[in-house]
Design a protein around this motif. Structure first.
Motif, short mmCIF file in Angstrom:
data_model
loop_
_atom_site.label_atom_id
_atom_site.label_comp_id
_atom_site.label_asym_id
_atom_site.label_seq_id
_atom_site.Cartn_x
_atom_site.Cartn_y
_atom_site.Cartn_z
N TRP A 1 -47.93 49.90 -53.28
CA TRP A 1 -46.58 50.48 -55.47
C TRP A 1 -45.79 50.69 -54.22
O TRP A 1 -45.03 51.13 -52.80
CB TRP A 1 -47.25 50.66 -55.95
N SER A 2 -44.53 50.68 -55.19
CA SER A 2 -43.29 51.05 -54.68
C SER A 2 -43.21 52.80 -54.53
O SER A 2 -42.22 52.85 -53.93
CB SER A 2 -42.23 50.83 -55.99
N GLN A 3 -44.74 53.20 -54.70
CA GLN A 3 -44.36 54.79 -54.90
C GLN A 3 -44.78 55.26 -53.71
O GLN A 3 -45.51 56.90 -53.11
CB GLN A 3 -44.63 55.56 -56.01
N GLU B 1 -47.74 45.04 -59.42
CA GLU B 1 -47.66 45.71 -58.24
C GLU B 1 -48.71 44.71 -58.03
O GLU B 1 -49.16 43.97 -56.72
CB GLU B 1 -47.29 47.02 -57.49
#
Length: 104
Positions: free
Chosen positions: A20-22, A37
């Motif tokens: 995911w983006s994190q 995601e």
């Protein structure tokens, strides 16, 4: 996208991990907070699997749900213990991949 279609022509193996983006992997890919995601990655895997099957219907499709220990898996800051169980993430991912494949 054209790039994904081009990659799909040459794909024989999917190293499957919900990221995911994190971070590089989701602690709990079954969480509803990860749906955006997760759906994006499932669409990519679907495209790759579809290309594998079309290219060689009698061949095997290789997909490995793989997750790593810390630092890949998120941990609680105070205890450094994983926030979710790795076997659960692998099992969930496997079931999602099987669902994608059975619905091609």
């Amino acid at each position: 996208p054209a790039l994904l279609q081009n990659v799909a022509k040459h794909c024989w193996y999917i190293h499957a991990r919900f990221g995911w983006s994190q971070g590089p992997q989701m602690a709990d890919p079954s969480s509803n907070t990860c749906s955006t995601e997760r759906e994006l990655q499932e669409d990519i895997w679907r495209t790759l699997l579809k290309a594998m099957v079309q290219r060689s219907p009698s061949s095997l499709c290789y997909v490995e749900p793989e997750y790593g220990p810390p630092p890949y898996t998120p941990v609680h800051p105070s205890t450094q213990q994983p926030v979710a169980e790795l076997p659960d993430a692998v099992s969930y991912t496997k079931s999602r991949i099987q669902n994608i494949f059975s619905n091609l």
